[in-house]
Design an enzyme around this catalytic site. Structure first.
Site, PDB file in Angstrom:
ATOM      1  N   PRO B  17      -9.823  11.447  -1.151  1.00  0.00           N
ATOM      2  CA  PRO B  17      -9.762  11.433  -2.615  1.00  0.00           C
ATOM      3  C   PRO B  17      -8.324  11.283  -3.122  1.00  0.00           C
ATOM      4  CG  PRO B  17      -9.965  13.681  -1.857  1.00  0.00           C
ATOM      5  CD  PRO B  17      -9.779  12.817  -0.620  1.00  0.00           C
ATOM      6  N   CYS B  18      -8.194  11.182  -4.434  1.00  0.00           N
ATOM      7  CA  CYS B  18      -6.904  11.093  -5.119  1.00  0.00           C
ATOM      8  C   CYS B  18      -6.019  12.249  -4.689  1.00  0.00           C
ATOM      9  CB  CYS B  18      -7.150  11.138  -6.627  1.00  0.00           C
ATOM     10  SG  CYS B  18      -5.683  11.121  -7.632  1.00  0.00           S
ATOM     11  N   PRO B  19      -4.737  12.095  -4.434  1.00  0.00           N
ATOM     12  CA  PRO B  19      -3.932  10.874  -4.559  1.00  0.00           C
ATOM     13  C   PRO B  19      -3.762  10.129  -3.241  1.00  0.00           C
ATOM     14  CG  PRO B  19      -2.475  12.707  -4.181  1.00  0.00           C
ATOM     15  CD  PRO B  19      -3.881  13.251  -4.047  1.00  0.00           C
ATOM     16  N   MET B  20      -4.528  10.512  -2.210  1.00  0.00           N
ATOM     17  CA  MET B  20      -4.257   9.985  -0.870  1.00  0.00           C
ATOM     18  C   MET B  20      -4.343   8.453  -0.753  1.00  0.00           C
ATOM     19  SD  MET B  20      -3.200  12.554   0.527  1.00  0.00           S
ATOM     20  CE  MET B  20      -2.895  11.782   2.104  1.00  0.00           C
TER      21      MET B  20
END
Lengths: 181, 80
Positions: B17-20
């Site tokens: 998920p965000c920010p990966m």
């Protein structure tokens, strides 16, 4: 001819001064809160900004400082009030609570298990990643002193410096984005 | 169309998920030469808006986006 040279020099000096005032591709953030949700948001924005090609500096002050406490470190020689602050405030990023729906810890526990299930990085992982990405951390010296925290109980981080308000402002003046969380 | 694009590097960003996804693509793009193509596979619906925003800001080009049932595949050319 001499007059012309003088004018050119003056213009050069003015250009230099203008250059110094143009905001750089930088984000500076004040991390004032010590809540899990707000700290997570701070690190998501910080690491995301590095991905967007920005330089990132994070200033930790007041309730934000306990985020940087190391879980297994202790400082000696504290006075009773400092000890009380130490006991009452979260011991590090993995001990933060939600600002809302904490429900005596049940809400925070549920949020953490949801985060793990949905693969959202934990606070400890976010801080480690920020370090790898070159996010600079500055810690407010005055807040440290006020709450009785000592550098020896703060996490190992690649780029961590103690500072005052002038350092934040110098960075903020040269930043395109400034945030207060 | 997408089958014809030759990727010089593939990034598996599934389940992140965000920010990966943007953090990993910003690292991954530096591992290829200018002009080469990175294929990035995500399952994060947010990356549909995030990847173009990241590419515009950093001056790279998304040459194709393929949406599957759950997976989204981006072909990104390193420009700078």
């Amino acid at each position: 001819m001499e007059e012309l040279q003088k004018q050119i020099d003056e213009l050069k000096a003015q250009m230099g001064a203008m250059d110094a005032r143009i905001a750089g591709n930088k984000l500076s953030m004040i991390v004032f809160s010590g809540d899990l949700d707000k700290a997570l948001a701070a690190f998501i924005i910080g690491t995301g900004a590095v991905a967007m090609g920005m330089e990132v500096v994070m200033f930790f002050t007041f309730w934000g400082i306990p985020i940087l406490r190391a879980k297994n470190k202790k400082a000696k020689g504290k006075d009773p009030v400092s000890k009380m602050f130490g006991a009452m405030l979260p011991k590090g990023a993995s001990n933060l609570k939600l600002s809302n729906m904490n429900m005596a810890g049940a809400g925070t526990a549920m949020m953490k298990s949801l985060m793990a299930k949905k693969n959202v990085a934990s606070m400890d992982e976010m801080i480690e990643m920020a370090g790898e990405l070159g996010v600079k951390i500055y810690v407010c010296e005055m807040s440290m002193d006020l709450m009785g925290f000592k550098p020896e109980e703060i996490i190992e981080y690649p780029d961590l410096t103690y500072c005052g308000v002038a350092k934040f402002l110098e960075e903020a003046i040269n930043s395109k984005i400034q945030l207060f969380l | 169309m997408s089958n014809e694009i030759k990727a010089d590097k593939t990034l598996d960003l599934k389940g992140l998920p965000c920010p990966m996804p943007v953090v990993k693509i910003s690292k991954g793009i530096k591992e290829v030469e200018v002009g080469q193509v990175v294929e990035a596979v995500t399952t994060d619906p947010g990356s549909l808006t995030d990847f173009p925003a990241w590419a515009r800001t950093n001056g790279h080009e998304i040459i194709d986006t393929v949406q599957g049932d759950k997976e989204i595949t981006f072909y990104i050319k390193r420009i700078v």
